[in-house]
Structure formats: C-alpha cells, structure tokens
Design an enzyme around this catalytic site. Structure first.
Site, PDB file in Angstrom:
ATOM      1  N   PRO A  56     107.968 -30.750 -32.354  1.00  0.00           N
ATOM      2  CA  PRO A  56     108.141 -29.530 -31.548  1.00  0.00           C
ATOM      3  C   PRO A  56     106.800 -28.852 -31.289  1.00  0.00           C
ATOM      4  O   PRO A  56     105.958 -28.788 -32.170  1.00  0.00           O
ATOM      5  CB  PRO A  56     109.023 -28.646 -32.432  1.00  0.00           C
ATOM      6  CG  PRO A  56     109.598 -29.546 -33.473  1.00  0.00           C
ATOM      7  CD  PRO A  56     108.633 -30.659 -33.650  1.00  0.00           C
ATOM      8  N   GLU A  57     106.626 -28.369 -30.091  1.00  0.00           N
ATOM      9  CA  GLU A  57     105.409 -27.638 -29.756  1.00  0.00           C
ATOM     10  C   GLU A  57     105.748 -26.165 -29.577  1.00  0.00           C
ATOM     11  O   GLU A  57     106.872 -25.740 -29.819  1.00  0.00           O
ATOM     12  CB  GLU A  57     104.764 -28.246 -28.508  1.00  0.00           C
ATOM     13  CG  GLU A  57     104.403 -29.710 -28.757  1.00  0.00           C
ATOM     14  CD  GLU A  57     103.391 -30.277 -27.787  1.00  0.00           C
ATOM     15  OE1 GLU A  57     102.632 -29.510 -27.189  1.00  0.00           O
ATOM     16  OE2 GLU A  57     103.367 -31.511 -27.642  1.00  0.00           O
ATOM     17  N   LYS A 114     102.926 -22.362 -33.741  1.00  0.00           N
ATOM     18  CA  LYS A 114     104.050 -23.210 -34.149  1.00  0.00           C
ATOM     19  C   LYS A 114     104.789 -22.633 -35.351  1.00  0.00           C
ATOM     20  O   LYS A 114     105.624 -23.308 -35.954  1.00  0.00           O
ATOM     21  CB  LYS A 114     103.541 -24.615 -34.464  1.00  0.00           C
ATOM     22  CG  LYS A 114     102.902 -25.300 -33.256  1.00  0.00           C
ATOM     23  CD  LYS A 114     102.520 -26.710 -33.611  1.00  0.00           C
ATOM     24  CE  LYS A 114     101.756 -27.367 -32.466  1.00  0.00           C
ATOM     25  NZ  LYS A 114     101.342 -28.720 -32.828  1.00  0.00           N
ATOM     26  N   ARG A 117      95.297 -38.105 -33.098  1.00  0.00           N
ATOM     27  CA  ARG A 117      96.586 -37.918 -32.431  1.00  0.00           C
ATOM     28  C   ARG A 117      96.524 -38.675 -31.109  1.00  0.00           C
ATOM     29  O   ARG A 117      95.445 -38.931 -30.592  1.00  0.00           O
ATOM     30  CB  ARG A 117      96.819 -36.417 -32.169  1.00  0.00           C
ATOM     31  CG  ARG A 117      96.584 -35.523 -33.393  1.00  0.00           C
ATOM     32  CD  ARG A 117      97.759 -35.479 -34.330  1.00  0.00           C
ATOM     33  NE  ARG A 117      98.926 -34.938 -33.666  1.00  0.00           N
ATOM     34  CZ  ARG A 117      99.131 -33.632 -33.476  1.00  0.00           C
ATOM     35  NH1 ARG A 117      98.250 -32.750 -33.887  1.00  0.00           N
ATOM     36  NH2 ARG A 117     100.224 -33.214 -32.870  1.00  0.00           N
TER      37      ARG A 117
END
Ligand code: ZN
Length: 312
Positions: A2-3, A51, A269
C-alpha cells in the site's frame, strides 16, 4: 504494498467510523501491547502521515470510573499503525459480525466503537504512545505529500531534502521517506513517467516542483479510487503507465517497458520505466521482464546492473 493513497483512504474511513465517539471494547493483539485496554476512551481523530495511520485518543475522562489497575496512561494517546506489505483495516457495523476470535490469526487490533468495529489485519507496525511523543515515531519523516499543508511549505522543505545530494538518483530519493513521505514504488514510477524523466536521473537535473505536483495529484486522485489508476483506464493491466508492466508495450509509444533495481544496496526496489518516453541514464540491464523485487527476492547477482549509460 500500500502507498500513501491507500493509507489516506484507510485513515479517512477509520475517522468516519470512530472519531468523536468512545471506544466500547478494544483488543491490541500485539506482543508489547497485549494488556492495553482503551475502552471508555474517545477517539478524537484518525489521520494519515505518509504511510502511517495515527489514531488519536483523548485523555481519560477524570469523572468516569477508572480500571483498578490502569493498563494505559491517562494522557492523550496515539495508536500508530503501518500497513507495510499486507496490512488492512476492515470496518463493519458493530453488530454485523461477531467479535474476531483469538483463532483468527491475522487480526492485530480490534477497535470496537459505539457504531462501528475496526479490525486491523496483518499490520506491519503497531505502537501506542503518548500523543505528545508522536515526533519520536514520525519526526524523522519528510513532509507528507498528501497533506493539505504540503503546498507551498511542505513542498519547499521536500525539495530542500531531496536535493541535499544532487547526484542521487531521483527514483531513489523519492522512495526515501525521510525526504518526502507517502511515495512508494508505484507512484515513483508513474510520476516519473508523466514527467518524462528516467528514475536514474541525478535529482539535481530534475524539475522537482513539477515532479512533486504530479506525484501529489496522482496520489490524491488514487485516494478517491477503489482501483487506483494513473492512466484513467480502469481495465486490468492498463491502470498504470509503467508500474508492474515490464515486458509489455508502453501505452504511449509501444516500446517495451523495463524494470531494474534502484536504491541503496540491499534496499533496492523495482523501478519500472519506458526507455523511449523517459530519456536519461538507465542501468545496463538485460531488458528482460521481471516481477517486482518483493515478489521475486532471488534476483541473480549477474542480472544486477553493473553500470550506467546515457540513454538515447
Ligand atoms: Zn513509451
């Protein structure tokens, strides 16, 4: 993962369900918080920061009967939760479902309000701290890109932090939550596509105000969508310009989308990009389609990029 958009949407839903009303029954199924009982305390608000989800809880009511052995401080408290990879908060009407049994191993927190029950599953982090100490949890983070106050003060501070090292790759700098909070791999890739910028461009060469404005616009729009889409096309596989689309043709130019690791060693990433639409430095990768790194941790050493070249 989730962002910021998912986190903001979750915080808004929790706020609507719980804020302004007392908690009736609570359970924090977390090793360090097992005895904390928040029943009787009122949720003042639920907000997102990057976040993080911050559920703020008022001081204990001095006139109300207190438990004989207090389990938590009477001062205002903050329950911090982080969704990490798989975390979610579900909300259902108070009597619509039974209280989650202990055997439901995914449950990390249950906040039972007067009207709604919020159930947090697979949460990555859970902390209960004095509200006055929130800075110890989030003080190191950069400005929240989705906050109302981001324009203009937050954006200026984010630009200052992002350009502290002008040689840093723009994609890696955006993912660093201490420069600007709320952007993950998806919005990093999508904002850079819209800005026609390679993720490996030194950030000193990037129009940062325009880039931050694009990422903020995409995230705020995503927060209102059930299936976040940066292209405006909700069809499966076409929701994004480049993220998750390696090996498929670019929706603008038809070039095959690529993906390569970005960021510090051992913290890499995946960065998805179109080599045609996003000119600039790119890793000398082999161009083969790959899954996001989180889905395929065994990236072979010989497939890591070994150097950089100026693209096109
Ligand atoms: Zn393209």
């Amino acid at each position: 993962m989730p962002e910021g958009d998912t986190v903001l949407r979750t915080a808004r839903r929790l706020h609507l369900a719980l804020a302004g009303r007392p908690l009736i029954r609570t359970e924090l199924r977390w090793p360090t918080l097992g005895h904390a009982d928040l029943a009787g305390r009122t949720v003042t608000e639920v907000v997102a920061y990057g976040k993080q989800i911050l559920t703020r809880i008022a001081a204990a009511d001095g006139d109300a009967p207190q438990p004989r052995i207090p389990t938590v401080s009477a001062d205002p408290l903050t329950l911090r939760s982080h969704l990490r990879m798989e975390g979610r908060w579900y909300i259902h009407a108070r009597d619509a479902e039974p209280w989650p049994p202990q055997s439901r191993g995914s449950v990390r927190a249950v906040l039972g309000g007067t009207e709604w029950t919020a159930i947090g599953t697979w949460l990555g982090l859970l902390d209960l701290i004095p509200m006055a100490a929130e800075a110890t949890l989030i003080g190191h983070l950069g400005p929240d890109i989705m906050a109302d106050a981001f324009v203009p003060d937050g954006a200026l501070e984010a630009e200052r932090r992002l350009t502290a090292d002008p040689q840093r790759h723009v994609g890696a700098a955006l993912l660093d939550q201490t420069t600007v909070a709320g952007i993950g791999t998806m919005y990093m890739a999508e904002a850079l596509f819209v800005q026609k910028t390679s993720p490996w461009t030194p950030i000193g060469e990037v129009d940062i105000p325009a880039l931050l404005a694009t990422a903020r616009r995409q995230l705020l729009r995503g927060a209102t969508q059930a299936v976040p889409s940066t292209t405006g096309n909700p069809r499966r596989g076409l929701e994004n310009w480049v993220h998750g689309r390696s090996g498929k043709p670019c929706q603008r130019c038809g070039t095959i989308i690529r993906v390569a690791p970005i960021g510090p060693v051992l913290k890499e990433r995946p960065a998805f990009y179109c080599p045609q639409c996003q000119p600039g430095p790119t890793p000398t990768d082999d161009g083969r389609p790959r899954n996001p790194l989180g889905a395929n941790p065994k990236i072979r050493e010989d497939r890591r990029p070994t150097g950089y070249r100026r693209g096109r």
